[in-house]
Design a protein around this motif. Structure first.
Motif, PDB file in Angstrom:
ATOM      1  N   GLN A 164       4.011  -2.566   7.469  1.00 23.17           N
ATOM      2  CA  GLN A 164       3.071  -1.678   8.167  1.00 23.17           C
ATOM      3  C   GLN A 164       3.045  -1.996   9.653  1.00 23.17           C
ATOM      4  O   GLN A 164       2.962  -1.095  10.497  1.00 23.17           O
ATOM      5  CB  GLN A 164       1.670  -1.812   7.563  1.00 23.17           C
TER       6      GLN A 164
ATOM      7  N   GLU B 142       0.838  -1.196   0.000  1.00 31.08           N
ATOM      8  CA  GLU B 142       0.000   0.000   0.000  1.00 31.08           C
ATOM      9  C   GLU B 142       0.878   1.253   0.000  1.00 31.08           C
ATOM     10  O   GLU B 142       1.958   1.277   0.593  1.00 31.08           O
ATOM     11  CB  GLU B 142      -0.906   0.022   1.234  1.00 31.08           C
TER      12      GLU B 142
ATOM     13  N   GLY C  71      -1.636   4.503  10.552  1.00 28.38           N
ATOM     14  CA  GLY C  71      -1.502   4.786   9.121  1.00 28.38           C
ATOM     15  C   GLY C  71      -0.227   5.502   8.749  1.00 28.38           C
ATOM     16  O   GLY C  71      -0.012   5.823   7.582  1.00 28.38           O
TER      17      GLY C  71
ATOM     18  N   MET D 247       5.213   9.939   0.778  1.00 29.87           N
ATOM     19  CA  MET D 247       4.559   8.641   0.606  1.00 29.87           C
ATOM     20  C   MET D 247       5.555   7.619   0.063  1.00 29.87           C
ATOM     21  O   MET D 247       6.465   7.960  -0.684  1.00 29.87           O
ATOM     22  CB  MET D 247       3.382   8.770  -0.368  1.00 29.87           C
TER      23      MET D 247
ATOM     24  N   LEU E 142       1.548   4.603   1.394  1.00 30.69           N
ATOM     25  CA  LEU E 142       1.172   5.238   2.657  1.00 30.69           C
ATOM     26  C   LEU E 142       2.137   6.362   3.034  1.00 30.69           C
ATOM     27  O   LEU E 142       3.295   6.377   2.611  1.00 30.69           O
ATOM     28  CB  LEU E 142       1.158   4.192   3.779  1.00 30.69           C
TER      29      LEU E 142
END
Length: 401
Positions: A61, A29, A91, A53, A31
């Motif tokens: 994560q 992802e 996040g 990002m 992030l």
């Protein structure tokens, strides 16, 4: 004497993820992540800095998550600068310019943060991290770095006390910062108003700088042995580092007459010339030569004719500097060029009016600058007091209950 223990016995030490700009696996992802710019002095996390990002796998994560109680510190640059996280940051990951300390065995993250702040202020981390080139507080060095040890209950007592005391000091520092900003705005407003309109409110004639100054030019950097001499001999050679928003009164090094003769672009600019930094971190910075001088290619000089008071033009250009920088062009970094400076339009009142306004602004700005200097001095004293208090408490020199 307070016992010293390596950080690795008090916290898990984890280096952040190396920046990964492209996807490697379908389950990754894209992030946001924290970087060194988010970690400010005195234990402050600046979330107004936009996170960048990169791609994280599900495992990454989990590995690079940030929880309440963690401490983040800077690995290189502002080595050892740290911040305590009072809450989860879901996040968000963190890159390898940062190291995460996750407290173990009852360790209080706030206490770790205060110990690190003390070590930074006292130069201990910089000395421990310095190598042949740039200082780096690597994860391995962080783990080995020793800090004062107190039992968990004592750590909490110390952290609670320092939370209260530093909060009060930080509030006073914030008030000084606000006062400093207000003074800077007042200074800028006075300059802009005085250099745009006549006393009766009428606008002066506005002309391109090329119509006022017969000589507008930059310099060069002599390359060769024997062209530079110690300050005090030869010809002053100005670089952007000498521009301090006022008179250019000293240079770090001088050049010889032979250097001037060897480089056709190395002109001698007369005393009273306005110097502008055209690119780099000092872009838009201004100064007035108080003696004849040469300069490098990052500087542009305006040699003032008789009908231009250098101080008035300095103030006029200073008042428009942000507009000029906004027009700066460049791929890697913005830069001002001579073409922009030659077509830049400035007011041109009669010379007597210029001198009157320059005298007025000299008086106004000197008073404001004195107040700014005083506020800066008070802020420095508070910062020193804050650092000394933290050191005294974590080392046990000051007992708290």
């Amino acid at each position: 004497m307070t016992e010293l223990l390596p950080i690795a016995l008090l916290a898990d030490v984890t280096l952040g993820k190396m920046v990964q700009p492209s996807r490697k696996h379908p389950d990754e992802e894209y992030l946001p992540y924290l970087r060194a710019a988010h970690i400010q002095a005195n234990g402050r996390l600046d979330m107004t800095v936009d996170p960048k990002m990169m791609w994280f796998s599900p495992g990454e994560q989990r590995a690079y998550q940030l929880r309440a109680g963690d401490v983040l510190l800077v690995e290189g640059g502002a080595v050892g600068r740290s911040v305590f996280l009072p809450q989860d940051l879901p996040g968000l990951g963190f890159q390898n310019a940062l190291i995460r300390l996750r407290p173990i065995a009852g360790t209080d993250g706030r206490y770790l943060d205060y110990c690190l702040q003390s070590a930074v202020a006292n130069g201990e981390i910089n000395a421990f991290s310095t190598s042949v080139s740039i200082a780096h507080f690597t994860a391995e060095k962080v783990g080995r770095f020793r800090i004062p040890y107190s039992p968990p209950d004592r750590q909490r007592t110390i952290a609670n006390y320092l939370d209260r005391e530093t909060c009060e000091i930080d509030a006073m520092i914030a008030k000084l910062d606000a006062l400093m900003e207000m003074l800077k705005v007042r200074r800028a407003t006075a300059i802009r108003r005085s250099t745009q309109y006549a006393e009766d409110g009428a606008k002066w004639r506005v002309v391109p700088t090329a119509h006022l100054f017969a000589s507008i030019g930059s310099g060069t950097t002599p390359k060769g042995i024997g062209y530079y001499v110690e300050s005090g001999a030869g010809i002053p050679w100005v670089t952007t580092s000498e521009l301090r928003e006022n008179l250019v009164t000293a240079t770090l090094q001088n050049v010889t007459d032979e250097a001037v003769a060897a480089f056709s672009s190395l002109h001698i600019h007369p005393r009273g010339s306005i110097v502008v930094a055209m690119y780099g971190a000092t872009i838009g910075r201004l100064g007035i030569l108080d003696k004849d001088a040469a300069m490098n290619q990052a500087c542009c000089a305006f040699s003032c004719p008789r009908d231009v008071d250098p101080r008035f033009f300095y103030y006029s250009l200073w008042g428009q500097r942000n507009d000029l920088i906004r027009e700066a062009a460049g791929g890697g970094q913005p830069n001002i060029n001579q073409r922009m400076l030659r077509r830049w339009r400035v007011p041109h009142p009669p010379i007597e009016e210029q001198r009157r306004i320059a005298d007025h602004l000299d008086e106004v700005t000197s008073k404001i600058d004195a107040m700014i200097a005083k506020v800066s001095e008070l802020k420095s004293l508070l910062i020193e007091r804050r650092a000394a208090l933290i050191t005294d408490v974590v080392t046990g020199r000051k007992k708290v209950a």
